[in-house]
Design an enzyme around this catalytic site. Structure first.
Site, PDB file in Angstrom:
ATOM      1  N   PHE A 122     -38.735  47.650 -32.530  1.00  0.00           N
ATOM      2  CA  PHE A 122     -37.383  48.114 -32.870  1.00  0.00           C
ATOM      3  C   PHE A 122     -36.446  46.926 -32.713  1.00  0.00           C
ATOM      4  O   PHE A 122     -36.312  46.384 -31.604  1.00  0.00           O
ATOM      5  CB  PHE A 122     -37.034  49.234 -31.897  1.00  0.00           C
ATOM      6  N   GLU A 126     -29.125  41.268 -31.102  1.00  0.00           N
ATOM      7  CA  GLU A 126     -29.018  39.917 -31.698  1.00  0.00           C
ATOM      8  C   GLU A 126     -28.473  38.951 -30.648  1.00  0.00           C
ATOM      9  O   GLU A 126     -27.930  39.388 -29.628  1.00  0.00           O
ATOM     10  CB  GLU A 126     -28.060  39.969 -32.890  1.00  0.00           C
ATOM     11  N   ILE A 156     -37.116  41.119 -28.689  1.00  0.00           N
ATOM     12  CA  ILE A 156     -37.715  42.309 -29.322  1.00  0.00           C
ATOM     13  C   ILE A 156     -39.095  42.604 -28.714  1.00  0.00           C
ATOM     14  O   ILE A 156     -40.045  41.825 -28.867  1.00  0.00           O
ATOM     15  CB  ILE A 156     -37.787  42.135 -30.864  1.00  0.00           C
ATOM     16  N   THR A 157     -39.160  43.759 -28.040  1.00  0.00           N
ATOM     17  CA  THR A 157     -40.390  44.146 -27.346  1.00  0.00           C
ATOM     18  C   THR A 157     -41.536  44.319 -28.341  1.00  0.00           C
ATOM     19  O   THR A 157     -41.377  44.972 -29.372  1.00  0.00           O
ATOM     20  CB  THR A 157     -40.174  45.471 -26.572  1.00  0.00           C
ATOM     21  N   ILE A 338     -39.610  47.639   3.564  1.00  0.00           N
ATOM     22  CA  ILE A 338     -40.600  48.302   4.434  1.00  0.00           C
ATOM     23  C   ILE A 338     -41.832  47.406   4.603  1.00  0.00           C
ATOM     24  O   ILE A 338     -42.445  47.362   5.664  1.00  0.00           O
ATOM     25  CB  ILE A 338     -40.980  49.693   3.858  1.00  0.00           C
ATOM     26  N   HIS A 339     -42.165  46.659   3.568  1.00  0.00           N
ATOM     27  CA  HIS A 339     -43.314  45.739   3.654  1.00  0.00           C
ATOM     28  C   HIS A 339     -42.978  44.474   4.451  1.00  0.00           C
ATOM     29  O   HIS A 339     -43.878  43.668   4.727  1.00  0.00           O
ATOM     30  CB  HIS A 339     -43.782  45.326   2.247  1.00  0.00           C
ATOM     31  N   GLY A 340     -41.719  44.245   4.777  1.00  0.00           N
ATOM     32  CA  GLY A 340     -41.346  43.031   5.516  1.00  0.00           C
ATOM     33  C   GLY A 340     -41.739  41.788   4.731  1.00  0.00           C
ATOM     34  O   GLY A 340     -41.601  41.740   3.498  1.00  0.00           O
ATOM     35  N   GLY A 341     -42.269  40.775   5.427  1.00  0.00           N
ATOM     36  CA  GLY A 341     -42.667  39.521   4.765  1.00  0.00           C
ATOM     37  C   GLY A 341     -43.709  39.768   3.681  1.00  0.00           C
ATOM     38  O   GLY A 341     -43.721  39.106   2.641  1.00  0.00           O
ATOM     39  N   GLU A 364     -32.375  49.273 -23.399  1.00  0.00           N
ATOM     40  CA  GLU A 364     -32.014  50.589 -23.965  1.00  0.00           C
ATOM     41  C   GLU A 364     -30.648  51.040 -23.420  1.00  0.00           C
ATOM     42  O   GLU A 364     -30.420  52.220 -23.160  1.00  0.00           O
ATOM     43  CB  GLU A 364     -33.126  51.609 -23.715  1.00  0.00           C
TER      44      GLU A 364
HETATM   45  C1  LIG Z   1     -37.434  42.460 -21.739  1.00  0.00           C
HETATM   46  C2  LIG Z   1     -36.451  42.987 -22.728  1.00  0.00           C
HETATM   47  C3  LIG Z   1     -36.886  43.791 -23.759  1.00  0.00           C
HETATM   48  C4  LIG Z   1     -35.993  44.228 -24.743  1.00  0.00           C
HETATM   49  N1  LIG Z   1     -36.463  44.915 -25.829  1.00  0.00           N
HETATM   50  C5  LIG Z   1     -35.618  45.169 -26.867  1.00  0.00           C
HETATM   51  C6  LIG Z   1     -36.126  45.733 -28.092  1.00  0.00           C
HETATM   52  O1  LIG Z   1     -37.308  46.043 -28.217  1.00  0.00           O
HETATM   53  N2  LIG Z   1     -35.262  45.898 -29.118  1.00  0.00           N
HETATM   54  C7  LIG Z   1     -33.948  45.577 -29.030  1.00  0.00           C
HETATM   55  O2  LIG Z   1     -33.222  45.744 -30.015  1.00  0.00           O
HETATM   56  N3  LIG Z   1     -33.429  45.051 -27.879  1.00  0.00           N
HETATM   57  C8  LIG Z   1     -34.245  44.828 -26.809  1.00  0.00           C
HETATM   58  N4  LIG Z   1     -33.747  44.273 -25.657  1.00  0.00           N
HETATM   59  C9  LIG Z   1     -32.328  43.954 -25.582  1.00  0.00           C
HETATM   60  C10 LIG Z   1     -31.559  44.838 -24.607  1.00  0.00           C
HETATM   61  O3  LIG Z   1     -31.418  46.130 -25.106  1.00  0.00           O
HETATM   62  C11 LIG Z   1     -30.222  44.126 -24.322  1.00  0.00           C
HETATM   63  O4  LIG Z   1     -30.524  42.974 -23.548  1.00  0.00           O
HETATM   64  C12 LIG Z   1     -29.236  45.019 -23.605  1.00  0.00           C
HETATM   65  O5  LIG Z   1     -28.796  46.067 -24.448  1.00  0.00           O
HETATM   66  C13 LIG Z   1     -28.005  44.235 -23.118  1.00  0.00           C
HETATM   67  O6  LIG Z   1     -27.482  43.401 -24.098  1.00  0.00           O
HETATM   68  P1  LIG Z   1     -27.207  41.849 -23.764  1.00  0.00           P
HETATM   69  O7  LIG Z   1     -28.440  41.289 -23.166  1.00  0.00           O
HETATM   70  O8  LIG Z   1     -26.665  41.203 -24.979  1.00  0.00           O
HETATM   71  O9  LIG Z   1     -26.117  41.894 -22.628  1.00  0.00           O
HETATM   72  P2  LIG Z   1     -24.540  41.989 -22.855  1.00  0.00           P
HETATM   73  O10 LIG Z   1     -24.228  43.066 -23.810  1.00  0.00           O
HETATM   74  O11 LIG Z   1     -24.008  40.622 -23.122  1.00  0.00           O
HETATM   75  O12 LIG Z   1     -24.062  42.453 -21.411  1.00  0.00           O
HETATM   76  C14 LIG Z   1     -23.868  41.560 -20.312  1.00  0.00           C
HETATM   77  C15 LIG Z   1     -23.203  42.352 -19.190  1.00  0.00           C
HETATM   78  O13 LIG Z   1     -21.926  42.853 -19.630  1.00  0.00           O
HETATM   79  C16 LIG Z   1     -21.883  44.254 -19.453  1.00  0.00           C
HETATM   80  N5  LIG Z   1     -21.058  44.847 -20.516  1.00  0.00           N
HETATM   81  C17 LIG Z   1     -21.162  44.662 -21.855  1.00  0.00           C
HETATM   82  N6  LIG Z   1     -20.246  45.393 -22.496  1.00  0.00           N
HETATM   83  C18 LIG Z   1     -19.556  46.060 -21.544  1.00  0.00           C
HETATM   84  C19 LIG Z   1     -18.462  46.979 -21.561  1.00  0.00           C
HETATM   85  N7  LIG Z   1     -17.919  47.397 -22.711  1.00  0.00           N
HETATM   86  N8  LIG Z   1     -17.992  47.453 -20.384  1.00  0.00           N
HETATM   87  C20 LIG Z   1     -18.540  47.050 -19.214  1.00  0.00           C
HETATM   88  N9  LIG Z   1     -19.564  46.191 -19.124  1.00  0.00           N
HETATM   89  C21 LIG Z   1     -20.047  45.698 -20.275  1.00  0.00           C
HETATM   90  C22 LIG Z   1     -23.333  44.708 -19.515  1.00  0.00           C
HETATM   91  O14 LIG Z   1     -23.503  45.967 -18.877  1.00  0.00           O
HETATM   92  C23 LIG Z   1     -24.013  43.570 -18.766  1.00  0.00           C
HETATM   93  O15 LIG Z   1     -23.876  43.785 -17.392  1.00  0.00           O
HETATM   94  C24 LIG Z   1     -34.621  43.882 -24.641  1.00  0.00           C
HETATM   95  C25 LIG Z   1     -34.176  43.109 -23.562  1.00  0.00           C
HETATM   96  C26 LIG Z   1     -35.066  42.642 -22.633  1.00  0.00           C
HETATM   97  C27 LIG Z   1     -34.565  41.768 -21.517  1.00  0.00           C
END
Ligand SMILES: Cc1cc2nc3c(=O)[nH]c(=O)nc-3n(C[C@H](O)[C@H](O)[C@H](O)COP(=O)(O)OP(=O)(O)OC[C@H]3O[C@@H](n4cnc5c(N)ncnc54)[C@H](O)[C@@H]3O)c2cc1C
Length: 384
Positions: A122, A126, A156-157, A338-341, A364
C-alpha cells in the site's frame, strides 16, 4: 460476529500451535538475518494466513472482523515481523481492491493475494507527506487510455517482496487536497517502477520497507480502483479504518506475550532471597500491564463487533489504535524494567520487543493523528 465457533476454535488452535512451535523458535534467527526462512513462509501459505480477511469466493478464509482480531491476538504472540509479511495481504494491500474495486479487479488480484502467491503493498506516504497524506504530490496524468505516474513513495511495507502496489496518486492537479487523489493498482515489473534500498529500521527485522519510485510509469486506465477518479483518498481512509483495528489487535497480542515473559522472569529471578515477583513494586507493573491489556482487548473486540454489525466506526478504530499502541509501548517498557539488566541486552526477547513495538505508535496514523481524528469526529457529531 463469529460465524461458527467450532471452526474458529480449530483455526485459532492451529495458529497458536504454529506460532508456539514454528515462529517463536525462529525469532532470534529472523532478527539476526533480517529474513524469514522460505519454509516458514510456505507454512503460512498452507495455514491460509495470507487470506484471512479475503472473502471465500476469492480463495480466502473470509473471517469477520471479530474473527480476524481473535486470530490477530494469537498471531501477535511472536515477533511482529512475521505478521508483517502476510499482514499487508489481509490489510492495507488488499482492502482497497476489496472495498472499492470492480469485480474484474477483485477477480484479477484477490485470489493471488489470498493464496500468498503474491504480496500486496500500500503506497500512500511520500517523502514530503506522511501525516498530511491528503496533500500528496505523486501525479497520474491521463494519456489516452493510460495514466503516466511520477513520484516517490516512502517506507512502503513489503515493497521489496510486493507483486502488486495500491498507489495513491493525484489525477487532478487543480485540486490540492484529498479530492484530487485516485488509487491505482500497479503490477510489479511495470516499466518505470524502481525500488530504493531497504530501509535500516530500529526493529522488526525480517519485515522490509523501501522507497518505491515511479518515473513515467505507464498504466492502463482500467487500473484505477473502482474505475472512478477522485475516490482514492476515501478508499485509503476506509482501508486504514480496518487496518487500525487489526494493528490494535496485534498490539494486544504482543503485549500479552511480553507480559507472559516478564511474569515468568519475575517468578524465576531471585533478589534479596526471594523471587522479584514477590516485591509489590514489581507486582504493580505486572498488574497495571494486565489491566491495560484487558482494557485494550475489550475495546478491540467491541469495535470489531460493531463493524461486523454494519456500524461506521472511524472514531472507535482510532480510539483502539491510540490506546492499544500506547498501552503496548508501556507494557514493553515495564517488561524491560522487570528484566533489569537482562532487559537491556539481547539474550532475552524483552529488548527486541521494546524496539519492535515502537512502530505501532507511528504507522497507519501516529498517536497524534488518532487524537485529531477522535476529537474532530466528536466535534462534528456534537455540531450535527
Ligand atoms: C516501518 C514503517 C512501515 C511503514 N509502512 C507504510 C506503508 O506500507 N505504506 C505507507 O503508505 N506508509 C507506510 N509508513 C509510513 C507511515 O504511515 C508514516 O511514517 C506515518 O504516517 C507518519 O508520517 P511521517 O513519517 O511523514 O511523519 P510526520 O507526518 O512528519 O510526523 C512527524 C511528527 O509530527 C506529528 N504531527 C504531524 N502532523 C501533526 C498534526 N497535525 N498535529 C499534531 N502532530 C502532528 C506526528 O504525529 C509525528 O509525531 C511506514 C512507516 C514505517 C516507519
Amino acid at each position: 460476529m463469529i460465524r461458527d465457533q467450532e471452526t474458529l476454535n480449530i483455526l485459532l488452535a492451529s495458529i497458536r500451535r504454529f506460532v508456539r512451535e514454528q515462529l517463536v523458535p525462529h525469532e532470534q534467527q529472523v532478527a539476526e538475518t533480517d529474513e524469514i526462512p522460505p519454509a516458514l513462509v510456505a507454512q503460512m501459505r498452507e495455514l491460509g494466513l495470507f487470506g484471512l480477511s479475503i472473502p471465500e469466493q476469492y480463495g480466502g478464509l473470509g473471517l469477520t472482523m471479530e474473527e480476524e482480531v481473535l486470530a490477530a491476538f494469537e498471531i501477535a504472540r511472536t515477533s511482529p515481523a512475521f505478521r508483517s509479511l502476510f499482514g499487508t495481504n489481509n490489510g492495507i494491500g488488499s482492502q482497497g481492491i476489496l472495498i472499492d474495486g470492480t469485480e474484474e479487479q477483485k477477480n484479477a488480484w484477490l485470489p493471488r493475494m489470498a493464496s500468498g502467491e503474491i504480496v500486496g503493498s500500500f503506497a500512500l506516504t511520500e517523502p514530503g507527506y506522511g501525516s498530511d497524506a491528503g496533500s500528496l504530490t505523486t501525479s497520474a496524468v491521463r494519456d489516452g487510455d493510460h495514466y503516466i505516474i511520477n513520484g516517490t513513495k516512502r517506507y512502503i511495507t513489503n515493497a521489496p517482496e510486493a507483486g502488486v502496489f495500491t498507489v495513491m496518486a493525484r489525477t487532478d492537479a487543480t485540486r490540492k487536497g484529498p479530492g484530487g487523489v485516485s488509487a491505482f493498482i500497479v503490477e510489479r515489473g511495470t516499466p518505470g517502477i524502481s525500488l530504493g534500498k531497504k530501509d535500516r529500521k530500529m526493529g522488526q527485522q525480517g519485515a522490509h520497507t523501501c522507497d518505491v519510485i515511479f518515473e513515467n510509469c505507464r498504466v492502463p486506465a482500467s487500473c484505477i480502483i473502482g474505475g472512478k477518479e477522485g475516490q482514492g483518498f476515501k478508499t485509503a481512509m476506509k482501508v486504514l479504518d480496518k487496518g487500525r483495528l487489526h494493528i490494535s489487535a496485534i498490539c494486544v497480542g504482543v503485549a500479552e506475550r511480553m507480559l507472559e515473559d516478564a511474569l515468568r522472569y519475575a517468578m524465576e529471578r531471585q533478589q534479596f532471597g526471594q523471587p522479584i515477583a514477590e516485591f509489590q513494586l514489581i507486582q504493580a507493573m505486572l498488574a497495571d500491564s494486565k489491566a491495560e491489556i484487558y482494557a485494550a482487548r475489550s475495546m478491540v473486540l467491541d469495535a470489531a463487533r460493531r463493524r461486523d454489525n454494519g456500524e461506521d466506526i472511524p472514531t472507535e478504530a482510532s480510539c483502539c489504535k491510540l490506546f492499544a499502541s500506547e498501552m503496548c509501548g508501556r507494557v514493553a517498557d515495564r517488561s524491560v524494567q522487570i528484566h533489569g539488566g537482562a532487559g537491556y541486552v539481547s539474550d532475552y526477547a524483552a529488548e527486541r520487543f521494546y524496539r519492535d513495538v515502537r512502530l505501532f505508535r507511528i504507522y497507519e496514523g501516529t498517536s497524534q493523528i488518532q487524537q485529531l481524528v477522535i476529537a474532530r469526529n466528536m466535534i462534528k457529531a456534537a455540531g450535527a
